[in-house]
Design a protein around this motif. Structure first.
Motif, PDB file in Angstrom:
ATOM      1  N   PHE A  16       0.652  -1.291   0.375  1.00 30.76           N
ATOM      2  CA  PHE A  16       0.048  -0.303   0.028  1.00 30.76           C
ATOM      3  C   PHE A  16       0.520   1.001  -0.091  1.00 30.76           C
ATOM      4  N   LEU A  65      -5.667  -5.729  13.809  1.00 33.44           N
ATOM      5  CA  LEU A  65      -5.448  -5.893  12.370  1.00 33.44           C
ATOM      6  C   LEU A  65      -4.788  -4.563  12.463  1.00 33.44           C
ATOM      7  N   ASP A  66      -3.365  -4.759  11.429  1.00 34.58           N
ATOM      8  CA  ASP A  66      -3.209  -3.653  10.626  1.00 34.58           C
ATOM      9  C   ASP A  66      -4.449  -2.924   9.292  1.00 34.58           C
ATOM     10  N   PRO A  67      -5.324  -2.280   9.468  1.00 27.66           N
ATOM     11  CA  PRO A  67      -5.438  -2.062   7.792  1.00 27.66           C
ATOM     12  C   PRO A  67      -4.404  -1.505   6.134  1.00 27.66           C
ATOM     13  N   GLU A  68      -3.037  -1.489   6.782  1.00 26.44           N
ATOM     14  CA  GLU A  68      -2.064  -0.842   5.896  1.00 26.44           C
ATOM     15  C   GLU A  68      -0.768  -1.366   5.967  1.00 26.44           C
ATOM     16  N   ARG A  69      -1.548  -2.916   6.339  1.00 26.17           N
ATOM     17  CA  ARG A  69      -1.423  -4.097   5.686  1.00 26.17           C
ATOM     18  C   ARG A  69      -1.351  -5.065   5.288  1.00 26.17           C
ATOM     19  N   VAL A  70      -0.438  -5.879   4.172  1.00 30.84           N
ATOM     20  CA  VAL A  70      -1.918  -6.783   3.038  1.00 30.84           C
ATOM     21  C   VAL A  70      -1.593  -8.162   4.051  1.00 30.84           C
ATOM     22  N   ILE A  72      -7.372   3.290   1.524  1.00 34.96           N
ATOM     23  CA  ILE A  72      -6.609   2.893   2.405  1.00 34.96           C
ATOM     24  C   ILE A  72      -7.408   3.842   3.496  1.00 34.96           C
ATOM     25  N   TRP A 103      -8.743   2.767   8.727  1.00 34.41           N
ATOM     26  CA  TRP A 103      -8.446   3.120   9.845  1.00 34.41           C
ATOM     27  C   TRP A 103      -9.461   3.866  11.081  1.00 34.41           C
ATOM     28  N   LYS A 136     -12.120   0.869  10.809  1.00 37.05           N
ATOM     29  CA  LYS A 136     -11.616  -0.357  12.218  1.00 37.05           C
ATOM     30  C   LYS A 136     -12.695  -0.044  13.333  1.00 37.05           C
ATOM     31  N   GLN A 171     -10.038  -6.702   3.471  1.00 33.50           N
ATOM     32  CA  GLN A 171      -9.524  -7.354   5.379  1.00 33.50           C
ATOM     33  C   GLN A 171     -10.536  -7.102   5.844  1.00 33.50           C
TER      34      GLN A 171
END
Lengths: 773, 87
Positions: free
Chosen positions: A178, A213-218, B18, B22, B25, B53
């Motif tokens: 990303f 979950l780190d949403p900035e990782r795949v 993206i 956050w 989330k 995700q």
């Protein structure tokens, strides 16, 4: 030793320190991107530099380390404690190899094989947790083998369609993709549009909980089987052509029905493996085009070539180069040709150097000039340039500066001679003016040269984080190391000599002082102990402190131990106050632990620490808080380059006595001195001091009766009677040349400002009886 | 882009990417506490993998969530393929 090797040895030392430092940071902060990049770069540079000097064993080991670190960097392997241990093991072995290289010795082949086997675990070391992308580096066949029966059936059925082909697409994106501005979903959608989906799996096994979950990782990867017309490979490949093959695992190939049937019946056709190989090469070809000239290209090219020769066999490559009916092989041939050309040409040299240096070496004086500081040196040079210079040249510069000072100091006498003896006041005046300029230049030069001897305390402090980490881990203790004042500049000689004592003090803290976590918790302390190392300057002295928040020293146990070892009597023990009792740890052979631990060592005690520090003209102090902690403070001279001496007169000559050996000076009349065997005794404040006459030692006529004497009382407790005291001076002490250096009576000599020679006495020899008359 | 909460319903509208991840989330974590949570994707116009995700994570952890699929066919299709929507 040749210059290239010498340069490598120095660079290797710095890189290994960097590796240790970065790994320690990463062990505490597994997500620290800067640390992992630093680790990878250092391992890569070390591998390249080792290759340049032909250190094959070092290259081999660093290759393993680099591979593991690359997997961590790409997110294919997490940085675990298990991995850290293996890496440190690898770093230590590389240090061994570097030391062997420096001494011109060869590595033991059996040991080398053994270590490589142990480090082979690096390949799987990160897998004690589920990685965030899925199984690593599988072939297309591996994915096919894991498909469900339903999916297999669908794919087989699709492969029977006339005029159509089934394509396998596996997409494992860089977890940090990303940040490159790319959205993997766009690529997936593009691929899905190119055909009919036979099977689509979004593998999400590695998705953590929503909170974690780190949403900035795949976290997911994709396995797609598409039905599309033949010849769609190139279009499919175009969808991923902007992805970096070093960090994205992409597999795109065409499946043939007979291959699938064979595979699922247990066979593995060569043509399928070749397909994977071609895809890998195609990706590498893209990478070569994009990265021509970059040093980072060569390592990946080497890996691919070894992959080709391993998977296909060299003969196959040669055969296929000759006749190429299959258009796809043209790509293969081109790629192989490009690989070989790139490897044989400049890219290998620039990648193999891996060094940060611009690399121009001047033989005279062995000075290497670099455009910026070597890797592993102190960070943040702030744009300054540095130069590497041999230590012997620095010492010579220092000597010349001192000699210039002495030569300059004789000019005032010449001025007086011109004025008084030769009667040329005008010349005297002119010479005096020139002298003042020379004085200014000489003083500045001497200050600068003295400053060159001073190096930051970080030079030894940086060795301790790894030591503390390893030792505390072995002891099962949790320790946080704090370092302060590492920028404090200390004389190089002092710093080098104080390293071993510091090591012992820190070892003692870890072994005896800091408690295990359970004991600390029970005492209401943080289970993680704190060990602080500090350096600072106070006028002309510097201090280094080691402080822990452990048990401190138990004075009762110290006294018991002292009595047990016969150091003091029980009666004396009962009279010593507790705060003085802790000083007993400086007595030789002292230990308060029932068993001498292997860690803290035998025969290396605080007595050696004190002796070493005092020999440098320093002192050791303790600040003890039983139950709370202990601070050991070393006070040291800023520099040992110059020596302060007391100039005394004996007969018509002058001699120097080092001030560090002088306790005091007293005046004694002949009535105060009484016969004591071959010497005389002086009653001084309730004790008798044995006094040696310097005249007797040096063979002068004995002193006549009735004379009073100046008596220099030494720290050893004895006294030396001299004819007269003159003054204290700071001198540059030099050893006596040739056989004269073997005369125990003298430690060296210096030239005073009037040009006369001052012989400096060795007080221990004066009173040892060896030269007694 | 809008992420709106109305009781036990989380409404996602427009294009989410993206930059919104956050916020989404946090909204999903808060939605977990609701009884019978629901996510309305009808007016969703675009998403990227970071959003997928998050949604995947949520539906894996909250068994009784109901999703109103996007009106857009392609979005519906991709979310179905990803396992966010049940086909």
């Amino acid at each position: 030793m040749d210059e290239l090797l010498a340069g490598f040895l120095e660079e290797a030392e710095g890189l290994l320190e960097n590796l240790d430092r970065a790994a320690l940071v990463l062990e505490r902060e597994p997500g620290n991107g800067d640390a992992i990049r630093d680790l990878f770069r250092s391992a890569h540079t070390l591998k390249g530099a080792a290759g340049l000097v032909g250190a094959a064993e070092i290259s081999e080991v660093t290759h393993l380390l680099e591979e593991a670190l690359e997997n961590v960097l790409a997110g294919r392997m997490p940085f675990t404690s298990n991995l850290a241990d293996l890496l440190f093991q690898g770093f230590d072995y590389v240090r061994e190899l570097v030391a062997l290289l420096a001494s011109g010795m060869q590595a033991d082949p059996a040991r080398h094989v053994e270590v490589l086997a142990a480090l082979g675990a690096l390949r799987g070391a990160g897998h004690n947790t589920v990685s965030n992308v899925g199984p690593q580096e599988d072939s297309g066949n591996d994915y096919l083998s894991r498909l469900s029966a339903d999916a297999r059936a669908e794919i087989l059925k699709a492969s029977e369609r006339e005029g159509m082909s089934v394509y396998q697409v596996v997409l494992k994106f860089d977890p940090e993709i990303f940040y490159t501005g790319q959205d993997p979903l766009v690529i997936v959608c593009e691929i899905l549009r190119l055909g009919d989906v036979v099977s689509f799996v979004c593998h999400s096994e590695s998705l953590p909980s929503l909170e974690e979950l780190d949403p900035e990782r795949v976290w997911v990867w994709f396995e797609i089987y598409l039905l599309a017309p033949p010849g769609m490979l190139s279009e499919l490949r175009e969808t991923v052509e902007f992805l970096d093959p070093a960090s994205n695992q992409i597999l795109i190939c065409e499946l043939k029905k007979e291959d699938l049937t064979s595979l699922w019946a247990g066979e593995r056709p060569l043509s399928y493996d070749t397909g994977i190989l071609k895809e890998i090469l195609r990706q590498q070809k893209i990478y070569i085009e994009q990265n021509k000239g970059r040093a980072t290209a060569a390592p990946s090219l080497e890996r691919v070539l070894s992959l080709i020769t391993g998977a296909v066999g060299e003969q196959d490559i040669l055969d296929r180069r000759l006749g190429e009916p299959d258009p796809d092989w043209r790509c293969f041939n081109e790629a192989v040709n490009m690989l070989e050309a790139a490897l044989a040409g400049g890219e290998r040299m620039s990648a193999g150097a891996g060094s940060e240096k611009a690399g121009v070496a001047f033989t005279p004086g062995n000075v290497a000039v670099s455009g910026h500081s070597p890797s592993g040196a102190s960070p943040d040079t702030g744009g300054r340039k540095f130069i590497r210079i041999e230590e012997s040249q620095l010492e010579r510069l220092f000597e010349l500066s001192g000699e210039l000072t002495v030569a300059k100091n004789s000019i005032p006498y010449l001025v007086r001679k011109l004025e008084v003896y030769w009667g040329i006041p005008e010349a005297a005046r002119e010479l005096k003016e020139k002298y003042q300029l020379l004085e200014q230049i000489s003083r500045e030069l001497q200050d600068m040269v003295m400053g060159l001897r001073l190096i930051p305390a970080s030079q030894i402090f940086r060795r301790f984080p790894r030591f503390v980490r390893d030792v505390s881990k072995d002891l099962g203790k949790k320790v946080r190391l704090l370092i302060e004042g590492e920028e404090t500049r200390i004389d190089k000689t002092v710093l080098e000599r104080v390293y071993e004592p510091l090591l012992h003090i820190v070892r003692n803290s870890l072994d005896h002082g800091l408690e295990p976590p359970e004991e600390r918790s029970a005492a209401g302390k943080d289970p993680e102990g704190t060990l602080a190392m500090r350096a600072g300057q106070d006028g002309h002295t510097v201090f280094i402190e080691v402080e822990d928040d452990g048990r401190g020293i138990d004075p009762v146990r110290v006294k018991e131990n002292a009595v047990e070892k016969g150091v003091i009597t029980p009666d004396k023990a009962s009279l010593i106050p507790d705060d003085e009792a802790v000083q007993l740890i400086f007595e030789p052979g002292f230990s308060t632990k029932k068993e001498v631990s292997e860690l803290s060592g035998r025969g290396v005690g605080m007595d050696v620490v004190r002796d070493t520090v005092e020999s440098l003209g320093g002192s050791v102090q303790l600040k003890n808080s039983p139950g709370t902690g202990l601070t050991v403070r070393l006070e040291l001279p800023l520099t040992v380059a110059t020596t302060r001496v007391l100039v005394v007169r004996c007969g018509d000559s002058r001699y120097g006595i080092p001030m560090e050996d002088v306790q005091e000076v007293v005046r004694a009349g002949s009535d105060d001195l009484h016969g004591l065997g071959k010497r005389e005794g002086l009653y001084l404040r309730g004790r008798v001091v044995a006094v040696t006459h310097l005249r007797n030692v040096l063979g002068y006529e004995p002193a006549t009766g009735g004379d009073s004497h100046s008596v220099v009382i030494l720290r050893s407790g004895s006294g030396v009677a001299v004819d007269a005291l003159e003054r204290e001076v700071e001198i540059l002490l030099k050893p006596l040349p040739g056989d004269m250096g073997n005369i125990e009576l003298y430690t060296g000599a210096s030239i005073l400002s009037d040009g006369s020679i001052l012989l400096v006495l060795n007080p221990r020899s004066l009173v040892s009886g060896g030269v007694m008359q | 882009m809008t992420i709106t909460r109305k009781g036990s319903v989380l409404l996602l509208e427009g294009s989410l990417s993206i930059e919104d991840s956050w916020e989404l989330k946090q909204a999903l974590i808060e939605l977990k506490a609701e009884t019978g949570p629901s996510i309305d994707l009808r007016d969703l116009e675009g998403i990227d993998l970071s959003i997928v995700q998050l949604l995947l994570c949520f539906i894996r952890e909250v068994a009784d969530v109901s999703l109103d699929p996007p009106v857009q066919e392609e979005l519906r299709s991709i979310l179905g393929a990803m396992g966010v929507l049940k086909c």
